[in-house]
Structures are given as C-alpha cells and as structure tokens.
Motif scaffolding. Structure first.
Motif, PDB file in Angstrom:
ATOM      1  N   CYS A 187       2.212  -6.685  -7.937  1.00 53.07           N
ATOM      2  CA  CYS A 187       2.182  -6.443  -6.332  1.00 53.07           C
ATOM      3  C   CYS A 187       1.804  -7.971  -5.876  1.00 53.07           C
ATOM      4  CB  CYS A 187       0.909  -5.516  -5.824  1.00 53.07           C
ATOM      5  SG  CYS A 187       1.370  -3.847  -6.404  1.00 53.07           S
ATOM      6  N   GLU A 241       0.664  -1.363   0.066  1.00 50.19           N
ATOM      7  CA  GLU A 241       0.115   0.124  -0.066  1.00 50.19           C
ATOM      8  C   GLU A 241       0.844   1.156  -0.150  1.00 50.19           C
ATOM      9  OE1 GLU A 241      -3.259   0.017  -0.604  1.00 50.19           O
ATOM     10  OE2 GLU A 241      -2.974  -2.115  -0.830  1.00 50.19           O
ATOM     11  N   LYS A 266       2.627   1.469  -3.432  1.00 45.30           N
ATOM     12  CA  LYS A 266       1.866   2.063  -4.401  1.00 45.30           C
ATOM     13  C   LYS A 266       1.321   3.563  -4.110  1.00 45.30           C
ATOM     14  CE  LYS A 266      -1.674  -0.800  -4.269  1.00 45.30           C
ATOM     15  NZ  LYS A 266      -2.986  -1.826  -4.522  1.00 45.30           N
ATOM     16  N   ARG A 267       1.211   4.065  -3.182  1.00 45.77           N
ATOM     17  CA  ARG A 267       0.770   5.173  -2.693  1.00 45.77           C
ATOM     18  C   ARG A 267       1.913   6.177  -3.203  1.00 45.77           C
ATOM     19  NH1 ARG A 267       0.563   5.182   2.563  1.00 45.77           N
ATOM     20  NH2 ARG A 267       2.286   6.098   3.097  1.00 45.77           N
ATOM     21  N   SER A 271       4.560   5.514  -5.304  1.00 45.40           N
ATOM     22  CA  SER A 271       4.848   5.552  -6.922  1.00 45.40           C
ATOM     23  C   SER A 271       3.855   5.857  -7.709  1.00 45.40           C
ATOM     24  CB  SER A 271       5.330   4.142  -7.076  1.00 45.40           C
ATOM     25  OG  SER A 271       4.492   3.288  -7.086  1.00 45.40           O
ATOM     26  N   LYS A 272       2.497   5.916  -7.116  1.00 46.29           N
ATOM     27  CA  LYS A 272       1.323   6.179  -8.317  1.00 46.29           C
ATOM     28  C   LYS A 272       1.432   5.681  -9.413  1.00 46.29           C
ATOM     29  CE  LYS A 272       0.317  10.455  -5.432  1.00 46.29           C
ATOM     30  NZ  LYS A 272       1.281  11.521  -5.148  1.00 46.29           N
ATOM     31  N   ASP A 273       1.548   6.329 -10.470  1.00 44.87           N
ATOM     32  CA  ASP A 273       1.433   5.884 -11.754  1.00 44.87           C
ATOM     33  C   ASP A 273       2.988   5.777 -12.325  1.00 44.87           C
ATOM     34  OD1 ASP A 273      -1.166   5.250 -11.837  1.00 44.87           O
ATOM     35  OD2 ASP A 273      -1.779   7.396 -12.249  1.00 44.87           O
TER      36      ASP A 273
END
Length: 197
Positions: A196, A181, A184-185, A187-189
């Motif tokens: 994952c 989580e 992902k938060r 590195s965004k896109d």
C-alpha cells in the motif's frame, strides 16, 4: 470534486466522477500560475485505452460506445496524448470541459490514471479513486488496463474475482494506491503480496 495541484511549468488537476463537478475558483486561481501546460487527470470509469495504430481522433466517441461506455448527453469525449503506444479516451462533463477550455485555453492535456506513475516490469497496480477502480497488470509491458465502476464493496469484489480468474492477480505483487482503507477492507486476505502506498 477533488483536484491535486502541483505548481511548476505544468499544473496537474484531478477531476473525479468524470468531471461532473469541480471548483471553479480553484481552476481560475490555477490560470494565474503562469504554467505552460495544464495536465487534467480524469478519474472516471468511462475510460478506454486504444492502441495508437487504431486511434483516429474523429472516432473517439465510438471507442467508448464500443466498450459499452457511451457518453451521456451532458458529456464530451476527450483523449490523452499517446503514451506507451496507447491513447486514453475518456468522457467528461460538457460544463467542466467548457470552463477548463475558457479559463486555461488550449494548453490542456487530458490523461487517465491508467497512464500515470511508475510501472513495474511484472505485477499489478490498483488505484481506487471515488467509485472507480483502476487496474493495470504488467508482464514485460501492460497486458491489462481497465477503469471499473465500483459503487459498492460487492462491485469491487466481483471485479477483483473476475480479474483473478483470468490473470491470477491475487498471486502477483500488487501496488495499491488511492482509497487504501476501502481496498484493504474489501480484499481482506485475498492478495498474497499487497503493498500500500
């Protein structure tokens, strides 16, 4: 400190934050498992990989110092068995090391997340464990392996940007593990192909 445990002929223990705190009771319970070997995975940014051709046991502390990760006065240096022509050198708490040695005896193998798991022929693996980001990049073999301290999200973004400038990690197939989580938060896109686990 969290520990991941697997009872078999080997027992695995994961020490977080360089092994500065751990469950004494859990380690003592493990000693009763009858395992022939205890694998202690040390999840710390105070880790460096040394080619086996250059590794000398008596120089272990110097390897960490050479890369700016000098152990503090309350840490000792441990090293892994050789794997893929490399040895991982890591700093752990003296107190933790002394207790593990006392309770588990000499059947301890220290390893790093930089050495663990199935590796791809090409691409990258990122694992976030606490405040340490482990990044490995492969192209027919490991071409980059680093444990990076990331206390905040800005540290993680800086590390990823720095790695991308050299290795173009954002365009690779990247397998992410650990604190997914947060990864992902942060590195965004940025990644074109992030898987994952």
């Amino acid at each position: 400190m969290t520990m991941s445990l697997t009872i078999q002929s080997k027992v695995s223990i994961r020490l977080m934050s360089g092994g500065h705190s751990f469950s004494v009771a859990a380690v003592e319970e493990l000693s009763k498992s009858g395992a022939s070997e205890y694998v202690v995975e040390v999840a710390t940014h105070k880790t460096t990989l040394v080619p086996i051709t250059m590794f000398r046991e008596e120089s272990a502390q110097e390897y960490l110092s050479m890369v700016g990760l000098r152990p503090s006065h309350d840490e000792v240096v441990v090293f892994s068995p050789e794997l893929d022509d490399r040895v991982a050198v890591m700093a752990v708490s003296k107190e933790c090391y002394a207790h593990l040695s006392l309770v588990l005896g000499g059947a301890i193998a220290f390893v790093s997340p930089l050495q663990m798991g199935r590796v791809p022929k090409e691409g990258a693996i990122m694992e976030l464990a606490g405040d340490t980001l482990f990044v490995r990049i492969f192209n027919g073999g490991m071409i980059f392996g680093e444990a990076i301290e990331v206390r905040g999200d800005a540290d993680m973004l800086f590390a990823l940007e720095s790695i991308d400038q050299v290795y173009h990690i954002y365009n690779m197939r990247v397998r992410a593990k650990g604190d997914i989580e947060r990864l992902k938060r942060c590195s965004k896109d940025l990644f074109s192909n992030l898987e994952c686990e």
